[in-house]
Design a protein around this motif. Structure first.
Motif, PDB file in Angstrom:
ATOM      1  N   ALA A 225       0.860  -1.175   0.000  1.00  0.00           N
ATOM      2  CA  ALA A 225       0.000   0.000   0.000  1.00  0.00           C
ATOM      3  C   ALA A 225       0.899   1.229   0.000  1.00  0.00           C
ATOM      4  N   GLY A 226       0.678   2.108  -0.968  1.00  0.00           N
ATOM      5  CA  GLY A 226       1.435   3.346  -1.024  1.00  0.00           C
ATOM      6  C   GLY A 226       2.532   3.393  -2.069  1.00  0.00           C
ATOM      7  N   LEU A 227       2.660   2.334  -2.871  1.00  0.00           N
ATOM      8  CA  LEU A 227       3.700   2.287  -3.904  1.00  0.00           C
ATOM      9  C   LEU A 227       3.091   2.320  -5.299  1.00  0.00           C
ATOM     10  N   PRO A 228       3.775   3.005  -6.229  1.00  0.00           N
ATOM     11  CA  PRO A 228       3.329   2.933  -7.629  1.00  0.00           C
ATOM     12  C   PRO A 228       3.451   1.489  -8.126  1.00  0.00           C
ATOM     13  N   GLU A 229       2.753   1.192  -9.215  1.00  0.00           N
ATOM     14  CA  GLU A 229       2.622  -0.190  -9.689  1.00  0.00           C
ATOM     15  C   GLU A 229       3.945  -0.937  -9.833  1.00  0.00           C
ATOM     16  N   LYS A 230       4.933  -0.371 -10.510  1.00  0.00           N
ATOM     17  CA  LYS A 230       6.190  -1.103 -10.737  1.00  0.00           C
ATOM     18  C   LYS A 230       6.929  -1.389  -9.435  1.00  0.00           C
ATOM     19  N   GLN A 231       6.957  -0.408  -8.537  1.00  0.00           N
ATOM     20  CA  GLN A 231       7.610  -0.622  -7.242  1.00  0.00           C
ATOM     21  C   GLN A 231       6.804  -1.609  -6.395  1.00  0.00           C
ATOM     22  N   ALA A 232       5.491  -1.526  -6.478  1.00  0.00           N
ATOM     23  CA  ALA A 232       4.640  -2.449  -5.736  1.00  0.00           C
ATOM     24  C   ALA A 232       4.893  -3.880  -6.184  1.00  0.00           C
ATOM     25  N   ASP A 233       4.997  -4.073  -7.487  1.00  0.00           N
ATOM     26  CA  ASP A 233       5.273  -5.402  -8.031  1.00  0.00           C
ATOM     27  C   ASP A 233       6.596  -5.940  -7.495  1.00  0.00           C
ATOM     28  N   ALA A 234       7.637  -5.109  -7.511  1.00  0.00           N
ATOM     29  CA  ALA A 234       8.956  -5.550  -7.043  1.00  0.00           C
ATOM     30  C   ALA A 234       8.932  -5.917  -5.555  1.00  0.00           C
ATOM     31  N   GLN A 235       8.311  -5.075  -4.738  1.00  0.00           N
ATOM     32  CA  GLN A 235       8.240  -5.359  -3.293  1.00  0.00           C
ATOM     33  C   GLN A 235       7.369  -6.584  -3.017  1.00  0.00           C
ATOM     34  N   ALA A 236       6.284  -6.734  -3.766  1.00  0.00           N
ATOM     35  CA  ALA A 236       5.397  -7.884  -3.580  1.00  0.00           C
ATOM     36  C   ALA A 236       6.131  -9.190  -3.893  1.00  0.00           C
ATOM     37  N   ARG A 237       7.004  -9.178  -4.888  1.00  0.00           N
ATOM     38  CA  ARG A 237       7.765 -10.387  -5.235  1.00  0.00           C
ATOM     39  C   ARG A 237       8.724 -10.784  -4.114  1.00  0.00           C
ATOM     40  N   VAL A 238       9.332  -9.788  -3.487  1.00  0.00           N
ATOM     41  CA  VAL A 238      10.224 -10.072  -2.351  1.00  0.00           C
ATOM     42  C   VAL A 238       9.418 -10.679  -1.206  1.00  0.00           C
ATOM     43  N   LEU A 239       8.268 -10.082  -0.919  1.00  0.00           N
ATOM     44  CA  LEU A 239       7.407 -10.593   0.157  1.00  0.00           C
ATOM     45  C   LEU A 239       6.882 -11.983  -0.176  1.00  0.00           C
ATOM     46  N   ALA A 240       6.427 -12.189  -1.400  1.00  0.00           N
ATOM     47  CA  ALA A 240       5.862 -13.483  -1.803  1.00  0.00           C
ATOM     48  C   ALA A 240       6.879 -14.606  -1.636  1.00  0.00           C
ATOM     49  N   ALA A 241       8.144 -14.318  -1.843  1.00  0.00           N
ATOM     50  CA  ALA A 241       9.187 -15.345  -1.696  1.00  0.00           C
ATOM     51  C   ALA A 241       9.284 -15.841  -0.251  1.00  0.00           C
ATOM     52  N   GLU A 242       8.834 -15.027   0.699  1.00  0.00           N
ATOM     53  CA  GLU A 242       8.895 -15.392   2.129  1.00  0.00           C
ATOM     54  C   GLU A 242       7.623 -16.072   2.632  1.00  0.00           C
ATOM     55  N   LEU A 243       6.595 -16.081   1.826  1.00  0.00           N
ATOM     56  CA  LEU A 243       5.323 -16.690   2.255  1.00  0.00           C
ATOM     57  C   LEU A 243       5.289 -18.136   1.773  1.00  0.00           C
ATOM     58  N   ASN A 244       5.184 -19.046   2.706  1.00  0.00           N
ATOM     59  CA  ASN A 244       5.133 -20.466   2.331  1.00  0.00           C
ATOM     60  C   ASN A 244       4.091 -21.208   3.120  1.00  0.00           C
TER      61      ASN A 244
END
Length: 164
Positions: free
Chosen positions: A145-164
């Protein structure tokens, strides 16, 4: 009227009176002193370890309505600051992947101009003037929340890698 026609009529009237009186309201069992409570969802666990540490200011466990959404359960909210840009990452674990997918659809409805991001399977849109990107991974619902689309995508990928 003769006796023969009166007997069946009287008998029918008696049966009708009996049926109607037996259908009446009987005393109901006394209500228990305590109203039935809805089972409370278990408190969310602190998932701070799953969030990237770069630019992290703090994390907070929210008991319910993550990001102020009534349809969201509790979860962990991480607050970041990079220069003047402040943003949040969030994650909540649900009982099943189906539950997470249902919440993703709730987010789609809640976001203005929700746009499917096919490469991620999530939605990017506006939530009361703030850009939000939300996605599902297994039984997790998470996002930025609070990031433009491209930055949001990049941060979401980092977070998704930690969710298992």
């Amino acid at each position: 009227m003769n006796n023969r026609t009166m007997r069946p009529t009287a008998l029918l009237a008696a049966i009708a009176a009996f049926v109607l009186s037996s259908c009446g309201s009987e005393p109901k069992p006394a209500a228990s002193a305590e109203p039935t409570k809805k089972a409370e969802a278990p408190k969310p666990s602190d998932e701070s370890r799953r969030f990237p540490k770069i630019n992290l200011l703090n994390t907070q466990v929210i008991d319910k309505e993550l990001l102020g959404k009534s349809f969201m359960p509790g979860g962990t909210l991480a607050h970041y600051k990079k220069g003047k840009l402040e943003y949040d990452l969030f994650a909540a674990q649900l009982p099943s992947p189906t539950d997470a997918a249902i919440l993703l659809l709730d987010w789609k409805k809640a976001l203005n101009d929700a746009k499917l991001i096919p490469s991620f399977g999530g939605y990017f849109g506006d939530d009361t003037g703030r850009p939000v990107f939300v996605f599902v991974k297994g039984s997790w619902i998470a996002g930025t929340a609070g990031l433009p689309e491209k930055q949001a995508d990049a941060q979401a990928r980092v977070l998704a890698a930690e969710l298992n």
